[in-house]
Design a protein around this motif. Structure first.
Motif, PDB file in Angstrom:
ATOM      1  N   HIS A   1      32.885  36.533 108.273  1.00 19.77           N
ATOM      2  CA  HIS A   1      33.293  37.299 107.146  1.00 19.77           C
ATOM      3  C   HIS A   1      33.502  36.107 106.310  1.00 19.77           C
ATOM      4  O   HIS A   1      33.440  36.421 104.858  1.00 19.77           O
ATOM      5  N   GLY A   2      33.998  35.051 106.650  1.00 19.81           N
ATOM      6  CA  GLY A   2      34.479  33.701 105.646  1.00 19.81           C
ATOM      7  C   GLY A   2      32.717  33.401 104.887  1.00 19.81           C
ATOM      8  O   GLY A   2      32.729  33.233 103.584  1.00 19.81           O
ATOM      9  N   VAL A   3      31.730  33.376 105.807  1.00 16.85           N
ATOM     10  CA  VAL A   3      30.733  32.804 105.114  1.00 16.85           C
ATOM     11  C   VAL A   3      30.137  33.938 104.048  1.00 16.85           C
ATOM     12  O   VAL A   3      29.761  33.680 102.917  1.00 16.85           O
ATOM     13  N   ALA A   4      30.160  35.323 104.585  1.00 14.38           N
ATOM     14  CA  ALA A   4      29.810  36.222 103.962  1.00 14.38           C
ATOM     15  C   ALA A   4      30.412  36.363 102.325  1.00 14.38           C
ATOM     16  O   ALA A   4      29.891  36.560 101.290  1.00 14.38           O
ATOM     17  N   ALA A   5      31.709  36.173 102.479  1.00 12.89           N
ATOM     18  CA  ALA A   5      32.752  36.297 101.253  1.00 12.89           C
ATOM     19  C   ALA A   5      32.430  34.966 100.239  1.00 12.89           C
ATOM     20  O   ALA A   5      32.061  35.297  99.075  1.00 12.89           O
ATOM     21  N   ALA A   6      31.837  33.884 100.911  1.00 19.52           N
ATOM     22  CA  ALA A   6      31.634  32.623 100.101  1.00 19.52           C
ATOM     23  C   ALA A   6      30.352  33.040  99.360  1.00 19.52           C
ATOM     24  O   ALA A   6      30.035  32.603  98.301  1.00 19.52           O
ATOM     25  N   VAL A   7      29.573  33.520 100.224  1.00 16.99           N
ATOM     26  CA  VAL A   7      28.106  33.803  99.359  1.00 16.99           C
ATOM     27  C   VAL A   7      27.964  34.843  98.487  1.00 16.99           C
ATOM     28  O   VAL A   7      27.505  34.510  97.383  1.00 16.99           O
ATOM     29  N   VAL A   8      28.817  35.844  98.756  1.00 14.03           N
ATOM     30  CA  VAL A   8      28.659  37.086  97.771  1.00 14.03           C
ATOM     31  C   VAL A   8      29.724  36.575  96.374  1.00 14.03           C
ATOM     32  O   VAL A   8      29.091  36.892  95.348  1.00 14.03           O
ATOM     33  N   THR A   9      30.597  36.159  96.701  1.00 14.78           N
ATOM     34  CA  THR A   9      31.481  35.690  95.446  1.00 14.78           C
ATOM     35  C   THR A   9      30.868  34.468  94.698  1.00 14.78           C
ATOM     36  O   THR A   9      31.084  34.505  93.477  1.00 14.78           O
ATOM     37  N   GLY A  10      30.325  33.532  95.507  1.00 18.02           N
ATOM     38  CA  GLY A  10      29.422  32.589  94.811  1.00 18.02           C
ATOM     39  C   GLY A  10      28.536  33.039  93.904  1.00 18.02           C
ATOM     40  O   GLY A  10      28.441  32.462  92.726  1.00 18.02           O
ATOM     41  N   ALA A  11      27.657  34.072  94.590  1.00 17.84           N
ATOM     42  CA  ALA A  11      26.650  34.246  93.831  1.00 17.84           C
ATOM     43  C   ALA A  11      26.958  35.243  92.548  1.00 17.84           C
ATOM     44  O   ALA A  11      26.565  35.114  91.611  1.00 17.84           O
ATOM     45  N   LEU A  12      27.882  36.093  92.850  1.00 10.34           N
ATOM     46  CA  LEU A  12      28.508  36.746  91.650  1.00 10.34           C
ATOM     47  C   LEU A  12      29.188  35.922  90.741  1.00 10.34           C
ATOM     48  O   LEU A  12      29.245  36.272  89.188  1.00 10.34           O
ATOM     49  N   GLY A  13      29.833  34.822  91.073  1.00 10.86           N
ATOM     50  CA  GLY A  13      30.528  33.971  89.984  1.00 10.86           C
ATOM     51  C   GLY A  13      29.549  33.070  89.164  1.00 10.86           C
ATOM     52  O   GLY A  13      29.645  33.025  88.179  1.00 10.86           O
ATOM     53  N   LEU A  14      28.428  32.796  90.080  1.00  7.50           N
ATOM     54  CA  LEU A  14      27.430  32.022  89.375  1.00  7.50           C
ATOM     55  C   LEU A  14      26.783  32.978  88.077  1.00  7.50           C
ATOM     56  O   LEU A  14      26.496  32.576  87.026  1.00  7.50           O
ATOM     57  N   VAL A  15      26.592  34.199  88.439  1.00  8.92           N
ATOM     58  CA  VAL A  15      25.872  35.124  87.319  1.00  8.92           C
ATOM     59  C   VAL A  15      27.063  35.390  86.214  1.00  8.92           C
ATOM     60  O   VAL A  15      26.393  35.451  85.086  1.00  8.92           O
ATOM     61  N   VAL A  16      28.300  35.534  86.514  1.00  6.10           N
ATOM     62  CA  VAL A  16      29.162  35.994  85.425  1.00  6.10           C
ATOM     63  C   VAL A  16      29.248  34.598  84.627  1.00  6.10           C
ATOM     64  O   VAL A  16      29.240  34.789  83.456  1.00  6.10           O
ATOM     65  N   ALA A  17      29.467  33.333  85.265  1.00  6.98           N
ATOM     66  CA  ALA A  17      29.632  32.110  84.692  1.00  6.98           C
ATOM     67  C   ALA A  17      28.342  31.819  83.700  1.00  6.98           C
ATOM     68  O   ALA A  17      28.239  31.319  82.755  1.00  6.98           O
ATOM     69  N   HIS A  18      27.249  32.044  84.045  1.00  4.61           N
ATOM     70  CA  HIS A  18      25.926  31.905  83.621  1.00  4.61           C
ATOM     71  C   HIS A  18      25.781  32.795  82.295  1.00  4.61           C
ATOM     72  O   HIS A  18      25.248  32.367  81.133  1.00  4.61           O
ATOM     73  N   PHE A  19      26.263  34.008  82.421  1.00  2.00           N
ATOM     74  CA  PHE A  19      26.004  35.084  81.154  1.00  2.00           C
ATOM     75  C   PHE A  19      27.355  35.307  80.165  1.00  2.00           C
ATOM     76  O   PHE A  19      27.161  35.734  79.513  1.00  2.00           O
ATOM     77  N   GLN A  20      28.316  34.099  80.638  1.00  2.00           N
ATOM     78  CA  GLN A  20      29.512  34.234  79.912  1.00  2.00           C
ATOM     79  C   GLN A  20      29.620  33.967  78.572  1.00  2.00           C
ATOM     80  O   GLN A  20      30.290  34.597  77.576  1.00  2.00           O
ATOM     81  N   LYS A  21      28.546  32.889  78.071  1.00  2.00           N
ATOM     82  CA  LYS A  21      28.342  32.686  76.766  1.00  2.00           C
ATOM     83  C   LYS A  21      27.811  33.830  75.752  1.00  2.00           C
ATOM     84  O   LYS A  21      27.888  33.977  74.603  1.00  2.00           O
ATOM     85  N   THR A  22      27.259  34.614  76.325  1.00  2.00           N
ATOM     86  CA  THR A  22      26.428  35.647  75.458  1.00  2.00           C
ATOM     87  C   THR A  22      27.333  37.109  75.795  1.00  2.00           C
ATOM     88  O   THR A  22      27.143  37.881  75.106  1.00  2.00           O
ATOM     89  N   MET A  23      28.494  37.150  76.249  1.00  2.00           N
ATOM     90  CA  MET A  23      29.077  38.077  76.400  1.00  2.00           C
ATOM     91  C   MET A  23      30.271  38.069  75.416  1.00  2.00           C
ATOM     92  O   MET A  23      30.858  37.157  74.970  1.00  2.00           O
ATOM     93  N   LEU A  24      30.796  39.402  74.947  1.00  2.00           N
ATOM     94  CA  LEU A  24      32.279  39.450  74.026  1.00  2.00           C
ATOM     95  C   LEU A  24      33.452  38.830  74.774  1.00  2.00           C
ATOM     96  O   LEU A  24      33.410  39.088  76.139  1.00  2.00           O
TER      97      LEU A  24
END
Length: 172
Positions: free
Chosen positions: A82-105
């Motif tokens: 559960h911990g590994v799955a949580a780290a992988v999923v939240t890490g991937a989604l966090g990287l996506v949000v952080a990558h595109f944050q400069k283009t978002m309102l």
């Protein structure tokens, strides 16, 4: 200095202020190109916060998930998964949000961070055996708190947004 010493980066023994590296001394890297110094130190200086912070947060969330699952009665193996799955999923989604944050309102960016945080915390809350309704409500409430906090931080700590400059409080 002889050709062999020059080619392999060592200085001749007996020169002033230097030590032979073969006797365990730290070599002087002042005249070497930066790629021959510590590669890890060079990489650490180039990793932007939009990559390092989501990874660190995901690792911390994964550790917290392991703790939460184990405290809820799961054994070591399933809690670790559960911990590994949580780290992988939240890490991937966090990287996506952080990558595109400069283009978002600003509001969209705050919603993205609030939704990611609320969903992660709500799911983690459900590991304790809570109902879906209670876990969803808890995640929604904490996601709303994260939205308000992120919106406040984004509005007060940035002058220029991708869509234009903020109006000052005196004008609006």
């Amino acid at each position: 200095m002889d050709q062999h010493a020059r080619r392999h980066g060592a200085r001749a023994a007996g020169s002033h202020g230097t030590v032979e590296t073969e006797h365990g001394a730290t070599p002087d890297t002042g005249d070497r190109p930066p790629e021959q110094t510590s590669r890890l130190a060079a990489m650490a200086g180039r990793v932007p916060p939009t990559v390092s912070l989501p990874i660190i947060a995901a690792l911390a969330f994964g550790c917290f998930t392991i703790f939460r699952a184990h405290a809820a009665g799961m054994k070591g193996g399933p809690a670790l998964l559960h911990g590994v799955a949580a780290a992988v999923v939240t890490g991937a989604l966090g990287l996506v949000v952080a990558h595109f944050q400069k283009t978002m309102l600003t509001e969209t960016r705050a919603i993205a961070y609030g939704a990611l945080f609320g969903a992660a915390v709500g799911w983690n809350y459900s590991l304790g055996g809570e109902t879906i309704l209670k876990s969803s409500g808890f995640g929604f409430a904490l996601g709303a708190v994260m939205f308000v906090t992120a919106l406040y931080v984004f509005r007060t700590h940035r002058i220029r947004e991708p869509h234009g400059t903020h109006r000052s409080a005196a004008l609006g």
